[in-house]
Design a protein around this motif. Structure first.
Motif, PDB file in Angstrom:
ATOM      1  N   GLY A 111       0.818  -1.212   0.000  1.00  9.55           N
ATOM      2  CA  GLY A 111       0.000   0.000   0.000  1.00  9.55           C
ATOM      3  C   GLY A 111       0.849   1.258   0.000  1.00  9.55           C
ATOM      4  O   GLY A 111       0.565   2.216  -0.720  1.00  9.55           O
ATOM      5  N   VAL A 112       1.902   1.260   0.794  1.00  8.66           N
ATOM      6  CA  VAL A 112       2.807   2.403   0.831  1.00  8.66           C
ATOM      7  C   VAL A 112       3.505   2.563  -0.520  1.00  8.66           C
ATOM      8  O   VAL A 112       3.655   3.673  -1.032  1.00  8.66           O
ATOM      9  N   ALA A 113       3.915   1.464  -1.123  1.00 13.11           N
ATOM     10  CA  ALA A 113       4.556   1.522  -2.440  1.00 13.11           C
ATOM     11  C   ALA A 113       3.586   2.046  -3.496  1.00 13.11           C
ATOM     12  O   ALA A 113       3.959   2.866  -4.345  1.00 13.11           O
ATOM     13  N   ALA A 114       2.326   1.603  -3.429  1.00 15.94           N
ATOM     14  CA  ALA A 114       1.326   2.091  -4.382  1.00 15.94           C
ATOM     15  C   ALA A 114       1.073   3.581  -4.185  1.00 15.94           C
ATOM     16  O   ALA A 114       0.941   4.333  -5.159  1.00 15.94           O
ATOM     17  N   LEU A 115       1.013   4.027  -2.941  1.00 13.54           N
ATOM     18  CA  LEU A 115       0.848   5.448  -2.657  1.00 13.54           C
ATOM     19  C   LEU A 115       2.023   6.245  -3.217  1.00 13.54           C
ATOM     20  O   LEU A 115       1.835   7.291  -3.845  1.00 13.54           O
ATOM     21  N   GLY A 116       3.230   5.738  -3.006  1.00 12.07           N
ATOM     22  CA  GLY A 116       4.406   6.419  -3.538  1.00 12.07           C
ATOM     23  C   GLY A 116       4.387   6.486  -5.053  1.00 12.07           C
ATOM     24  O   GLY A 116       4.700   7.538  -5.642  1.00 12.07           O
ATOM     25  N   ALA A 117       3.995   5.395  -5.696  1.00 14.65           N
ATOM     26  CA  ALA A 117       3.923   5.385  -7.161  1.00 14.65           C
ATOM     27  C   ALA A 117       2.872   6.370  -7.658  1.00 14.65           C
ATOM     28  O   ALA A 117       3.082   7.084  -8.645  1.00 14.65           O
ATOM     29  N   TRP A 118       1.753   6.433  -6.973  1.00 17.67           N
ATOM     30  CA  TRP A 118       0.703   7.386  -7.362  1.00 17.67           C
ATOM     31  C   TRP A 118       1.182   8.810  -7.137  1.00 17.67           C
ATOM     32  O   TRP A 118       0.963   9.690  -7.961  1.00 17.67           O
ATOM     33  N   PRO A 155       2.702  10.308 -13.207  1.00 17.12           N
ATOM     34  CA  PRO A 155       2.253  11.388 -14.087  1.00 17.12           C
ATOM     35  C   PRO A 155       0.739  11.632 -14.057  1.00 17.12           C
ATOM     36  O   PRO A 155       0.293  12.700 -14.418  1.00 17.12           O
ATOM     37  N   GLY A 156      -0.046  10.672 -13.629  1.00 12.86           N
ATOM     38  CA  GLY A 156      -1.499  10.817 -13.686  1.00 12.86           C
ATOM     39  C   GLY A 156      -2.102  11.479 -12.468  1.00 12.86           C
ATOM     40  O   GLY A 156      -3.306  11.622 -12.364  1.00 12.86           O
ATOM     41  N   ARG A 157      -1.308  11.919 -11.518  1.00 16.71           N
ATOM     42  CA  ARG A 157      -1.826  12.495 -10.270  1.00 16.71           C
ATOM     43  C   ARG A 157      -2.396  13.877 -10.526  1.00 16.71           C
ATOM     44  O   ARG A 157      -1.792  14.704 -11.187  1.00 16.71           O
ATOM     45  N   SER A 158      -3.581  14.121  -9.990  1.00 18.19           N
ATOM     46  CA  SER A 158      -4.165  15.454 -10.094  1.00 18.19           C
ATOM     47  C   SER A 158      -4.502  15.938  -8.697  1.00 18.19           C
ATOM     48  O   SER A 158      -4.840  15.169  -7.814  1.00 18.19           O
ATOM     49  N   VAL A 159      -4.398  17.222  -8.507  1.00 14.34           N
ATOM     50  CA  VAL A 159      -4.690  17.831  -7.224  1.00 14.34           C
ATOM     51  C   VAL A 159      -6.069  18.468  -7.323  1.00 14.34           C
ATOM     52  O   VAL A 159      -6.392  19.115  -8.322  1.00 14.34           O
ATOM     53  N   LEU A 160      -6.904  18.278  -6.284  1.00 18.43           N
ATOM     54  CA  LEU A 160      -8.231  18.877  -6.290  1.00 18.43           C
ATOM     55  C   LEU A 160      -8.120  20.379  -6.460  1.00 18.43           C
ATOM     56  O   LEU A 160      -7.321  21.046  -5.824  1.00 18.43           O
TER      57      LEU A 160
END
Length: 179
Positions: A151-158, A162-167
């Motif tokens: 879960g921590v690794a997935a959070l870090g990858a997210w 490149p696909g991360r967006s900020v509200l």
């Protein structure tokens, strides 16, 4: 859970909850007294949930089902390693009860509560008390040692992906389309 589901699926329930929250919160919030607040947030959340479920509902359902099947396999393995003699149906029952106990909000993830409750149920189903306790504890160790780091690794990858967006931010145009 039932109330939240009813708010999502029913306009009437959403309106009633909105009126109730408005009456409850208006003495404490000027934004709610002005009329902008509860209705807007409930409508916004309903639209977001609908959008997420419409676009990714099947994938989320399959992913969660797969996760629970794999974690049950881990639970079954823990029971076999310690020599717990309970039927497959009993193990499924105990695992399901364990998952239900994780929503008890006394500790994060029901930690401690799930182990005691699951071990107790396994004993009620005919398992040896020592093996039932060992199964519950061994599964908790396995589950946390496997799930939390992934879960921590997935959070870090997210987070760095490149696909991360900020509200509240506007999507940027790809550099290939800029002139």
């Amino acid at each position: 859970v039932v109330l939240t589901s009813a708010v999502i699926f029913s306009d009437g329930v959403a309106a009633a909850v909105s009126r109730g929250l408005h009456a409850l919160l208006s003495p404490f919030s000027t934004q709610v007294r002005r009329g902008r607040g509860v209705d807007h947030h409930i409508t916004d959340q309903r639209q977001r949930v609908e959008s997420v479920v419409r676009s990714g509902g099947l994938a989320m359902t399959l992913g969660m089902s797969g996760m629970f099947v794999l974690l049950f396999g881990l639970y079954w393995f823990a029971a076999r390693v310690v020599g717990l003699d309970v039927s497959l149906a009993g193990l499924i029952c105990a695992y399901t009860f364990r998952q239900l106990l994780t929503v008890v909000a006394v500790t994060p993830g029901g930690l401690g509560i799930t182990e005691v409750g699951t071990a107790g149920l396994l004993v009620l189903l005919g398992g040896d008390a020592g093996a039932a306790s060992a199964t519950a504890l061994l599964y908790a160790i396995y589950a946390h040692l496997l799930v939390v780091p992934f879960g921590v690794a997935a959070l870090g990858a997210w987070w760095v992906g490149p696909g991360r967006s900020v509200l509240g931010s506007q999507p940027q145009e790809p550099s290939s389309l800029r002139t």
